[in-house]
Design a protein around this motif. Structure first.
Motif, PDB file in Angstrom:
ATOM      1  N   SER A 128     -53.845  11.926  -7.198  1.00 60.06           N
ATOM      2  CA  SER A 128     -54.100  11.668  -5.786  1.00 60.06           C
ATOM      3  C   SER A 128     -53.539  10.302  -5.428  1.00 60.06           C
ATOM      4  O   SER A 128     -53.398   9.437  -6.290  1.00 60.06           O
ATOM      5  CB  SER A 128     -55.600  11.702  -5.493  1.00 60.06           C
ATOM      6  OG  SER A 128     -55.869  11.321  -4.157  1.00 60.06           O
ATOM      7  N   VAL A 172     -64.063  18.062 -11.159  1.00 57.43           N
ATOM      8  CA  VAL A 172     -62.941  18.857 -10.648  1.00 57.43           C
ATOM      9  C   VAL A 172     -61.783  18.809 -11.634  1.00 57.43           C
ATOM     10  O   VAL A 172     -61.030  19.778 -11.782  1.00 57.43           O
ATOM     11  CB  VAL A 172     -62.495  18.318  -9.267  1.00 57.43           C
ATOM     12  CG1 VAL A 172     -61.165  18.923  -8.835  1.00 57.43           C
ATOM     13  CG2 VAL A 172     -63.567  18.599  -8.218  1.00 57.43           C
ATOM     14  N   GLY A 231     -58.655  20.608  -5.109  1.00 55.58           N
ATOM     15  CA  GLY A 231     -59.930  20.394  -5.772  1.00 55.58           C
ATOM     16  C   GLY A 231     -60.596  21.696  -6.195  1.00 55.58           C
ATOM     17  O   GLY A 231     -61.147  21.797  -7.293  1.00 55.58           O
ATOM     18  N   SER A 232     -60.512  22.701  -5.339  1.00 53.89           N
ATOM     19  CA  SER A 232     -61.106  24.001  -5.665  1.00 53.89           C
ATOM     20  C   SER A 232     -60.350  24.682  -6.798  1.00 53.89           C
ATOM     21  O   SER A 232     -60.960  25.332  -7.661  1.00 53.89           O
ATOM     22  CB  SER A 232     -61.120  24.893  -4.419  1.00 53.89           C
ATOM     23  OG  SER A 232     -61.913  24.317  -3.390  1.00 53.89           O
ATOM     24  N   ALA A 283     -63.114  12.930  -7.949  1.00 54.16           N
ATOM     25  CA  ALA A 283     -62.749  14.190  -8.612  1.00 54.16           C
ATOM     26  C   ALA A 283     -63.288  14.230 -10.032  1.00 54.16           C
ATOM     27  O   ALA A 283     -63.748  15.278 -10.503  1.00 54.16           O
ATOM     28  CB  ALA A 283     -61.234  14.348  -8.621  1.00 54.16           C
ATOM     29  N   THR A 297     -60.345   8.841  -4.580  1.00 51.86           N
ATOM     30  CA  THR A 297     -60.346  10.296  -4.694  1.00 51.86           C
ATOM     31  C   THR A 297     -60.313  10.716  -6.155  1.00 51.86           C
ATOM     32  O   THR A 297     -61.003  11.658  -6.560  1.00 51.86           O
ATOM     33  CB  THR A 297     -59.146  10.905  -3.944  1.00 51.86           C
ATOM     34  OG1 THR A 297     -59.196  10.526  -2.573  1.00 51.86           O
ATOM     35  CG2 THR A 297     -59.147  12.419  -4.048  1.00 51.86           C
ATOM     36  N   CYS A 298     -59.527  10.007  -6.947  1.00 56.06           N
ATOM     37  CA  CYS A 298     -59.472  10.294  -8.390  1.00 56.06           C
ATOM     38  C   CYS A 298     -60.853  10.119  -9.025  1.00 56.06           C
ATOM     39  O   CYS A 298     -61.298  10.972  -9.805  1.00 56.06           O
ATOM     40  CB  CYS A 298     -58.476   9.354  -9.070  1.00 56.06           C
ATOM     41  SG  CYS A 298     -56.749   9.631  -8.638  1.00 56.06           S
ATOM     42  N   GLY A 320     -55.357  15.678 -12.653  1.00 53.88           N
ATOM     43  CA  GLY A 320     -55.223  15.542 -11.206  1.00 53.88           C
ATOM     44  C   GLY A 320     -54.513  14.274 -10.799  1.00 53.88           C
ATOM     45  O   GLY A 320     -54.604  13.250 -11.482  1.00 53.88           O
ATOM     46  N   ALA A 356     -64.191  20.581  -1.836  1.00 56.27           N
ATOM     47  CA  ALA A 356     -63.837  21.438  -2.972  1.00 56.27           C
ATOM     48  C   ALA A 356     -65.044  22.246  -3.432  1.00 56.27           C
ATOM     49  O   ALA A 356     -66.156  21.725  -3.526  1.00 56.27           O
ATOM     50  CB  ALA A 356     -63.311  20.581  -4.124  1.00 56.27           C
ATOM     51  N   LYS A 391     -67.131  14.775  -9.800  1.00 54.71           N
ATOM     52  CA  LYS A 391     -67.478  16.143  -9.418  1.00 54.71           C
ATOM     53  C   LYS A 391     -67.029  17.162 -10.471  1.00 54.71           C
ATOM     54  O   LYS A 391     -67.235  18.354 -10.301  1.00 54.71           O
ATOM     55  CB  LYS A 391     -66.829  16.498  -8.065  1.00 54.71           C
ATOM     56  CG  LYS A 391     -67.498  15.896  -6.859  1.00 54.71           C
ATOM     57  CD  LYS A 391     -66.706  16.187  -5.585  1.00 54.71           C
ATOM     58  CE  LYS A 391     -66.618  17.676  -5.293  1.00 54.71           C
ATOM     59  NZ  LYS A 391     -67.911  18.249  -4.830  1.00 54.71           N
ATOM     60  N   LEU A 444     -55.760  16.334  -4.285  1.00 55.99           N
ATOM     61  CA  LEU A 444     -57.104  16.769  -4.657  1.00 55.99           C
ATOM     62  C   LEU A 444     -57.989  16.927  -3.425  1.00 55.99           C
ATOM     63  O   LEU A 444     -59.078  16.346  -3.334  1.00 55.99           O
ATOM     64  CB  LEU A 444     -57.707  15.785  -5.657  1.00 55.99           C
ATOM     65  CG  LEU A 444     -56.937  15.646  -6.977  1.00 55.99           C
ATOM     66  CD1 LEU A 444     -57.529  14.539  -7.836  1.00 55.99           C
ATOM     67  CD2 LEU A 444     -56.937  16.982  -7.735  1.00 55.99           C
ATOM     68  N   ILE A 454     -61.725  16.035  -0.888  1.00 52.53           N
ATOM     69  CA  ILE A 454     -62.295  16.339  -2.201  1.00 52.53           C
ATOM     70  C   ILE A 454     -63.747  16.802  -2.097  1.00 52.53           C
ATOM     71  O   ILE A 454     -64.211  17.630  -2.887  1.00 52.53           O
ATOM     72  CB  ILE A 454     -62.188  15.109  -3.141  1.00 52.53           C
ATOM     73  CG1 ILE A 454     -62.651  15.456  -4.555  1.00 52.53           C
ATOM     74  CG2 ILE A 454     -62.965  13.922  -2.583  1.00 52.53           C
ATOM     75  CD1 ILE A 454     -61.789  16.484  -5.239  1.00 52.53           C
TER      76      ILE A 454
END
Length: 284
Positions: free
Chosen positions: A30, A44, A13-14, A39, A35-36, A28, A125, A42, A8, A122
């Protein structure tokens, strides 16, 4: 469609942002719990986990890890998946990746979305990263046609310009326009930095402007990515380096022997031949 994304960072992420915006459910994965969580915050992804088992129900998986980890990640994935799951990657080198991955998973489709920024992770992203950017799909005779079409449709939904070619043609093409420039740019920075006269070096650094900034940008990028380009696309990159070296030798000879007419002729040719590479003719 349920879409799995492993890794991610900027690309993964994008992808999550845009595919989620298209109505797909994004799962997702990671290595980092933080990071999870980021994400999810955000938006994502819809679901995030550090465990590959969480992708056991998805329809397609994008492996967005560094090149050297793609096949290793696929090996770890296999025990958790049904044979109907489509697996693709986003690596910038295709021949070695596709060869190894399709030997591990019959429903593998090589892919390379050619978009990015200097930022990583991330937080980098962003939406519409792939809009109007090339997305290269690299099937072989073993690639399931329906799986390739599904990936093509997803890429088109991102607004990408989809191209299809063999892994070998992809690698030689990106060696010319992506991997070679990194090595040239790095060589430029290294050569300038080795100026022995400190006063000249200092003034050069002070005077450096858009010309140096543009030509040195990719050489000042991620060192790990540069090494992977060379390691995994060695043959194609060496071919381009040889061609570039011959051109540089020719220019050196023109200047040394004061063949100004020959140098001017070459520069007039390169002035004309640049536009197809940067889109002037494509967009006219």
């Amino acid at each position: 469609m349920k879409v799995g994304i492993i890794g991610l960072g900027l690309i993964g992420g994008s992808l999550g942002l845009d595919l989620r915006n298209c109505g797909h459910i994004i799962y997702g994965v990671s290595r980092k719990e933080s990071t999870c969580n980021r994400a999810l915050k955000k938006e994502v992804v819809d679901y995030a986990d550090i465990n590959l088992k969480s992708l056991s129900t998805v329809d397609i998986i994008f492996i967005c890890t560094p090149i050297g980890l793609i096949s290793q990640t696929l090996k770890q994935l296999i025990p958790h998946l049904s044979k109907e799951v489509i697996i693709t990657d986003v690596g910038s080198v295709k021949t070695c990746i596709v060869k190894e991955c399709e030997s591990l998973w019959t429903n593998f489709v090589g892919g390379h979305p050619m978009a990015g920024t200097a930022e990583q992770g991330i937080e980098a992203a962003q939406k519409n990263l792939f809009k109007n950017a090339p997305y290269v799909i690299t099937p072989t005779e073993k690639t399931p046609e329906n799986s390739m079409k599904i990936l093509e449709e997803l890429a088109q939904s991102l607004g990408s310009l989809v191209y299809t070619c063999s892994p070998e043609i992809h690698d030689q093409s990106v060696a010319w326009i992506s991997h070679l420039p990194v090595m040239i740019s790095a060589s430029l920075i290294a050569a300038c930095s080795e100026e022995k006269d400190k006063s000249i070096l200092k003034l050069a650094q002070q005077l450096a402007s858009s010309g140096f900034r543009d030509t040195s940008r990719v050489g000042g990028g991620n060192p790990e990515l540069g090494v992977m380009m060379a390691q995994y696309n060695k043959t194609a990159l060496l071919h381009t380096l040889q061609g570039y070296s011959q051109q540089l030798d020719e220019i050196t000879e023109y200047i040394k022997t004061e063949q100004w007419d020959s140098l001017q002729k070459l520069l007039m040719i390169t002035q004309q031949e640049r536009s197809p590479f940067i889109g002037i003719e494509k967009n006219s």
